[in-house]
Design a protein around this motif. Structure first.
Motif, PDB file in Angstrom:
ATOM      1  N   VAL A  80       0.839  -1.198   0.000  1.00 12.63           N
ATOM      2  CA  VAL A  80       0.000   0.000   0.000  1.00 12.63           C
ATOM      3  C   VAL A  80       0.877   1.253   0.000  1.00 12.63           C
ATOM      4  N   ALA A  81       1.898   1.254   0.840  1.00 13.97           N
ATOM      5  CA  ALA A  81       2.794   2.415   0.910  1.00 13.97           C
ATOM      6  C   ALA A  81       3.513   2.644  -0.414  1.00 13.97           C
ATOM      7  N   ALA A  82       3.917   1.557  -1.079  1.00 12.40           N
ATOM      8  CA  ALA A  82       4.625   1.683  -2.351  1.00 12.40           C
ATOM      9  C   ALA A  82       3.755   2.283  -3.445  1.00 12.40           C
ATOM     10  N   ARG A  83       2.443   2.185  -3.287  1.00 10.49           N
ATOM     11  CA  ARG A  83       1.522   2.722  -4.283  1.00 10.49           C
ATOM     12  C   ARG A  83       1.046   4.138  -3.943  1.00 10.49           C
ATOM     13  N   SER A  84       1.519   4.705  -2.846  1.00 11.76           N
ATOM     14  CA  SER A  84       0.951   5.963  -2.359  1.00 11.76           C
ATOM     15  C   SER A  84       1.033   7.091  -3.383  1.00 11.76           C
ATOM     16  N   GLY A  85       2.186   7.234  -4.035  1.00 15.30           N
ATOM     17  CA  GLY A  85       2.332   8.320  -5.008  1.00 15.30           C
ATOM     18  C   GLY A  85       1.426   8.139  -6.205  1.00 15.30           C
ATOM     19  N   THR A  86       1.412   6.928  -6.752  1.00 17.37           N
ATOM     20  CA  THR A  86       0.557   6.643  -7.906  1.00 17.37           C
ATOM     21  C   THR A  86      -0.909   6.803  -7.547  1.00 17.37           C
ATOM     22  N   ALA A  87      -1.284   6.347  -6.354  1.00 17.58           N
ATOM     23  CA  ALA A  87      -2.680   6.447  -5.921  1.00 17.58           C
ATOM     24  C   ALA A  87      -3.099   7.899  -5.767  1.00 17.58           C
ATOM     25  N   ALA A  88      -2.243   8.722  -5.171  1.00 18.34           N
ATOM     26  CA  ALA A  88      -2.572  10.135  -4.985  1.00 18.34           C
ATOM     27  C   ALA A  88      -2.767  10.833  -6.323  1.00 18.34           C
ATOM     28  N   ALA A  89      -1.912  10.496  -7.300  1.00 21.31           N
ATOM     29  CA  ALA A  89      -2.050  11.100  -8.626  1.00 21.31           C
ATOM     30  C   ALA A  89      -3.346  10.663  -9.295  1.00 21.31           C
ATOM     31  N   ALA A  90      -3.697   9.377  -9.127  1.00 20.17           N
ATOM     32  CA  ALA A  90      -4.933   8.873  -9.733  1.00 20.17           C
ATOM     33  C   ALA A  90      -6.151   9.511  -9.090  1.00 20.17           C
ATOM     34  N   VAL A  91      -6.103   9.708  -7.762  1.00 20.47           N
ATOM     35  CA  VAL A  91      -7.215  10.357  -7.063  1.00 20.47           C
ATOM     36  C   VAL A  91      -7.394  11.784  -7.567  1.00 20.47           C
ATOM     37  N   ALA A  92      -6.289  12.500  -7.731  1.00 19.92           N
ATOM     38  CA  ALA A  92      -6.362  13.875  -8.218  1.00 19.92           C
ATOM     39  C   ALA A  92      -6.875  13.936  -9.650  1.00 19.92           C
ATOM     40  N   ALA A  93      -6.424  12.998 -10.476  1.00 21.00           N
ATOM     41  CA  ALA A  93      -6.841  13.009 -11.888  1.00 21.00           C
ATOM     42  C   ALA A  93      -8.306  12.634 -12.038  1.00 21.00           C
ATOM     43  N   GLY A  94      -8.802  11.748 -11.193  1.00 21.84           N
ATOM     44  CA  GLY A  94     -10.182  11.278 -11.314  1.00 21.84           C
ATOM     45  C   GLY A  94     -11.160  12.036 -10.462  1.00 21.84           C
ATOM     46  N   GLY A  95     -10.690  13.060  -9.766  1.00 18.24           N
ATOM     47  CA  GLY A  95     -11.589  13.825  -8.917  1.00 18.24           C
ATOM     48  C   GLY A  95     -12.068  13.066  -7.706  1.00 18.24           C
TER      49      GLY A  95
END
Length: 433
Positions: free
Chosen positions: A22-37
């Motif tokens: 989960v921690a390793a995905r934090s950056g990618t997840a944050a970017a996806a959340v921002a991109a998808g609203g």
């Protein structure tokens, strides 16, 4: 924590290993959340990877939408389209709270809808479910239903909160390895049947309890499971309502702890902390809520008032199926659930779905598609009609009979009613002789 968190085949990351993923995905997840609203579609081909991504998206303040392409090829497309309505994720009054989970409705009667709910709408029922299943440290809960179903997502949320392990099947169908180390399961009647059949064929198991929802449970299947030491807790609910009623001993459904139930004009309404916020980016649907917070999805029901007692004043709840599926035939109203229950009680019938067949004089005739057991002698329509005559009135007897080797099912294991009816009426389903 070194205890396993998720299991699939021989793969079993521990809770600490899952936290690292989960921690390793934090950056990618944050970017996806921002991109998808706020909304992030997540492929479900590998459920362990999907859960890790789902938890990373949640940690980043977003909501993961688990896509499932097996029973609904357009489900992932719907998830992507839903991201375009992501501003709704920020909605929700102070009383309701913000959305935290998203799941698809079953789509058993038509197009699935994306449903939003708060954390507490599931978390408030964790203690009751753990008590029913008698979950303890070290338990492994088998999830035969696809991860996209609200049933499975509930158990993901439950496991993340309480620390028990989840077992995911290796393939689309259950195999002996899937049930070997599970101590409990949260499944549908269809999934329970697969489990029982594996056990009856000699598969080793450690299952001691099963939480069964998503469709009505055949009493004969309950008996078969109990014969192998599996205690059955069946329940009635809906993606929109979560838990509404529970049957812990085979004597019938009664209101789930914390849920008030009323029946208005034959329609079941529930008032509880478990109710979802509503659909995202879709109008209509079965979900309705009144000014006092009571909610319904249009299911028909009745109280068996004679079943209440001083020990348990809650009356038994008799389900009658979705009211908008009622068949009007020759001035009679036929509830499909009544026809289906009678047919499922016939030895050699695995499942049945009843529906209206248009008729110029009667308005509609009762039609039915049956799934017959592969392990029993073949049955004809005349034989089936004779076997249900004593339990069904003349108006309820099916006039058009169809047979399918396997009924199409939704991700949660429910029969796809709209598809089954369309395939029968279009001639794509064989007539039963």
């Amino acid at each position: 924590m070194t205890a396993p968190a998720l299991r699939r085949g021989a793969v079993s990351p521990s809770w600490s290993e899952l936290a690292a993923r989960v921690a390793a995905r934090s950056g990618t997840a944050a970017a996806a959340v921002a991109a998808g609203g706020g909304l992030v579609p997540i492929p479900a081909a590998d459920p362990i990877e999907a859960v890790a991504t789902l938890l990373a998206v949640r940690a980043a303040g977003g909501i993961g939408i688990i896509a499932d392409d097996r029973s609904h090829p357009d489900r992932r497309a719907q998830a992507l389209l839903a991201a375009g309505a992501a501003s709704a994720v920020q909605a929700g009054s102070a009383a309701d709270g913000r959305p935290a989970w998203a799941s698809f409705t079953s789509g058993s009667s038509g197009t699935p809808r994306l449903l939003l709910r708060t954390d507490r709408s599931w978390a408030d029922s964790f203690a009751a479910v753990a008590s029913f299943l008698q979950l303890v440290a070290g338990d492994t809960v088998l999830l035969p239903a696809p991860l996209a179903s609200s049933l499975s997502l509930f158990s993901v949320a439950h496991a993340a909160a309480m620390g028990f392990a989840l077992r995911f099947p290796v393939g689309a169908a259950l195999s002996p390895v899937d049930i070997a180390d599970a101590t409990a399961t949260h499944t549908t009647p269809h999934g329970l049947r697969e489990i029982v059949e594996l056990i009856e064929q000699g598969a080793a198991h450690r299952l001691r309890a099963a939480l069964v929802g998503g469709a009505e449970l055949d009493p004969a299947l309950r008996t078969r499971a109990e014969a192998h030491g599996i205690r059955i807790i069946s329940y009635y609910g809906a993606a929109e309502l979560s838990f509404v009623a529970v049957d812990i001993d085979g004597t019938g459904l009664r209101s789930f702890p914390g849920v008030d139930v009323r029946i208005d004009d034959g329609e079941l309404w529930a008032l509880s902390p478990f109710i979802a916020l509503g659909y995202l980016g879709a109008d209509g649907g079965a979900f309705r809520r009144d000014a006092d917070g009571w909610a319904t999805v249009g299911d028909g029901a009745a109280f068996d008032e004679a079943s209440s007692s001083t020990d348990d004043p809650r009356p038994r709840i008799l389900l009658r199926g979705r009211r908008d599926a009622a068949i009007q035939t020759s001035s009679a109203t036929v509830i499909p659930a009544d026809v289906e229950a009678a047919l499922r009680a016939v030895d050699g019938v695995e499942d049945a779905v009843a529906f209206a067949v248009p008729h110029p004089r009667a308005g509609s005739l009762v039609g039915v598609t049956v799934q017959l057991s592969a392990h029993a002698a073949p049955l004809t329509s005349a034989e089936l009609r004779d076997r249900v005559r004593e339990t069904l009135t003349v108006t309820h007897l099916p006039r058009r009979w169809f047979v399918a080797a396997e009924l199409p099912r939704t991700a949660s294991g429910k029969p796809e009613r709209a598809r089954i009816r369309d395939e029968a009426l279009s001639g794509r389903t064989a007539r039963l002789a």
